[in-house]
Write a protein that holds these residues in place. Structure first.
Motif, mmCIF file in Angstrom:
data_model
loop_
_atom_site.group_PDB
_atom_site.id
_atom_site.type_symbol
_atom_site.label_atom_id
_atom_site.label_comp_id
_atom_site.label_asym_id
_atom_site.label_seq_id
_atom_site.Cartn_x
_atom_site.Cartn_y
_atom_site.Cartn_z
ATOM 1 N N ALA A 67 0.818 -1.220 0.000
ATOM 2 C CA ALA A 67 0.000 0.000 0.000
ATOM 3 C C ALA A 67 0.850 1.268 0.000
ATOM 4 O O ALA A 67 0.590 2.208 -0.758
ATOM 5 C CB ALA A 67 -0.942 -0.009 1.204
ATOM 6 N N GLY A 68 1.869 1.311 0.840
ATOM 7 C CA GLY A 68 2.711 2.497 0.912
ATOM 8 C C GLY A 68 3.467 2.744 -0.381
ATOM 9 O O GLY A 68 3.560 3.879 -0.859
ATOM 10 N N VAL A 69 4.008 1.683 -0.941
ATOM 11 C CA VAL A 69 4.761 1.794 -2.196
ATOM 12 C C VAL A 69 3.879 2.357 -3.305
ATOM 13 O O VAL A 69 4.262 3.288 -4.028
ATOM 14 C CB VAL A 69 5.336 0.419 -2.601
ATOM 15 N N LEU A 70 2.676 1.795 -3.444
ATOM 16 C CA LEU A 70 1.790 2.258 -4.517
ATOM 17 C C LEU A 70 1.307 3.686 -4.268
ATOM 18 O O LEU A 70 1.173 4.474 -5.211
ATOM 19 C CB LEU A 70 0.598 1.321 -4.664
ATOM 20 N N SER A 71 1.039 4.016 -3.015
ATOM 21 C CA SER A 71 0.609 5.377 -2.709
ATOM 22 C C SER A 71 1.673 6.386 -3.128
ATOM 23 O O SER A 71 1.362 7.422 -3.734
ATOM 24 C CB SER A 71 0.314 5.518 -1.218
ATOM 25 N N ARG A 72 2.922 6.066 -2.820
ATOM 26 C CA ARG A 72 4.011 6.988 -3.192
ATOM 27 C C ARG A 72 4.257 6.999 -4.701
ATOM 28 O O ARG A 72 4.473 8.060 -5.294
ATOM 29 C CB ARG A 72 5.290 6.596 -2.438
ATOM 30 N N LYS A 73 4.233 5.843 -5.315
ATOM 31 C CA LYS A 73 4.538 5.748 -6.746
ATOM 32 C C LYS A 73 3.454 6.378 -7.613
ATOM 33 O O LYS A 73 3.743 7.044 -8.620
ATOM 34 C CB LYS A 73 4.730 4.280 -7.138
ATOM 35 N N LEU A 74 2.193 6.158 -7.231
ATOM 36 C CA LEU A 74 1.071 6.604 -8.054
ATOM 37 C C LEU A 74 0.377 7.848 -7.505
ATOM 38 O O LEU A 74 -0.589 8.317 -8.102
ATOM 39 C CB LEU A 74 0.041 5.469 -8.188
ATOM 40 N N ASN A 75 0.862 8.348 -6.357
ATOM 41 C CA ASN A 75 0.233 9.495 -5.694
ATOM 42 C C ASN A 75 -1.244 9.217 -5.409
ATOM 43 O O ASN A 75 -2.140 10.005 -5.738
ATOM 44 C CB ASN A 75 0.377 10.758 -6.545
ATOM 45 N N VAL A 76 -1.483 8.070 -4.782
ATOM 46 C CA VAL A 76 -2.845 7.583 -4.529
ATOM 47 C C VAL A 76 -3.148 7.671 -3.032
ATOM 48 O O VAL A 76 -2.321 7.284 -2.206
ATOM 49 C CB VAL A 76 -2.985 6.122 -5.003
ATOM 50 N N PRO A 77 -4.343 8.147 -2.653
ATOM 51 C CA PRO A 77 -4.714 8.179 -1.240
ATOM 52 C C PRO A 77 -5.025 6.787 -0.690
ATOM 53 O O PRO A 77 -5.513 5.907 -1.406
ATOM 54 C CB PRO A 77 -5.965 9.061 -1.210
ATOM 55 N N ILE A 78 -4.711 6.603 0.587
ATOM 56 C CA ILE A 78 -5.033 5.377 1.310
ATOM 57 C C ILE A 78 -6.107 5.716 2.335
ATOM 58 O O ILE A 78 -5.958 6.651 3.131
ATOM 59 C CB ILE A 78 -3.797 4.801 2.027
ATOM 60 N N TYR A 79 -7.182 4.934 2.312
ATOM 61 C CA TYR A 79 -8.298 5.128 3.236
ATOM 62 C C TYR A 79 -8.293 4.035 4.297
ATOM 63 O O TYR A 79 -8.237 2.847 3.976
ATOM 64 C CB TYR A 79 -9.629 5.065 2.485
#
Length: 266
Positions: A67-79
């Motif tokens: 989750a953290g990797v994808l959030s940083r790579k894709l600039n995606v929010p985590i809920y």
């Protein structure tokens, strides 16, 4: 309006489910490496750059690993709810403040045209939830990692069109297997995981709603087999006068490969 779902990975070694409409693309959990998730999205024809959000059910590694990797790579929010955020914060690495989204279990929220309703489930985590997701007149529910079902949970998901339901272990395989007693007791406990038999019994209650598809999920690597899970559930349904394939579709999710891609309302 089309509402779609595909299990990218589901099992004790990692969990990630894609749910999307024509305009919105969501991951429920991200318990595999970011690279594997992106490869699986590409396999089903979804551009990873189109992902709008990652929803987290609870903080166990098999649900948050990437989750953290994808959030940083894709600039995606985590809920996640506040208790889950506090429990997972040190495990996912630094997340941009704008991508930290806290929800309350008793309030639904929207991500573009998909309405998300979290609900509490019994599991040995900080504050675990399942999700009901709505788009147009269709509803998808994801209900895994729970020690038991109750009337509140069944009623919450009964009017879904499709349910992802845990079928974690075969009780005899678990009892005879190599796990230490403490772990066996945890899995079998009220905050553990649903067995194949539990899943079958739950589906006999769901049939009273409008459910047309149930995907069996989160199978144990050590204590279950896809064929056994499916057979056990089908036998329970048949013994209760329910005809799989006619009254509803029972399908599998898989630990190491994407499952079938379902499009509701297409």
């Amino acid at each position: 309006m089309r509402f779609s779902i595909c299990s990218l990975f589901s099992g004790s070694s990692g969990n990630c489910t894609y749910v999307g409409s024509e305009d919105t693309h969501i991951l429920v959990d991200c318990g595999c490496t970011g690279k594997k998730v992106m490869q699986s999205l590409d396999q089903i024809g979804v551009d990873s750059k189109a992902i709008d959000a990652i929803l987290i059910t609870h903080e166990h590694t098999d649900h948050i690993q990437g989750a953290g990797v994808l959030s940083r790579k894709l600039n995606v929010p985590i809920y996640a709810n506040e208790d889950t955020w506090n429990a997972m914060r040190d495990k996912v690495g630094k997340i941009d403040e704008k991508n930290i989204r806290i929800f309350s279990n008793d309030m639904d929220f929207y991500i573009k045209d998909i309405n998300i309703e979290p609900y509490q489930i019994p599991h040995d985590a900080a504050n675990p939830v399942g999700f009901c997701l709505y788009c147009g007149n269709k509803k998808i529910s994801i209900t895994t990692d729970l020690g038991y079902t109750n009337n509140k949970i069944i009623n919450k998901i009964m009017d879904s069109d499709l349910v992802v339901l845990e079928s974690n272990h075969d009780i005899d395989m678990l009892k005879a297997g190599p796990y230490p007693f403490v772990l066996k007791r945890r899995i079998l406990g009220k905050k553990g995981h649903l067995s194949n038999t539990d899943a079958g019994k739950a589906i006999t209650e769901l049939i009273n709603g409008k459910v047309t598809h149930v995907l069996l999920g989160h199978l144990s690597r050590q204590n279950n087999l896809p064929e056994l899970a499916y057979q056990t559930v089908v036998e329970i349904l048949t013994s209760n006068g329910i005809k799989p394939g006619s009254d509803l579709v029972i399908d599998m999710t898989y630990r190491d490969q994407v499952g079938n891609f379902y499009h509701l309302g297409a």
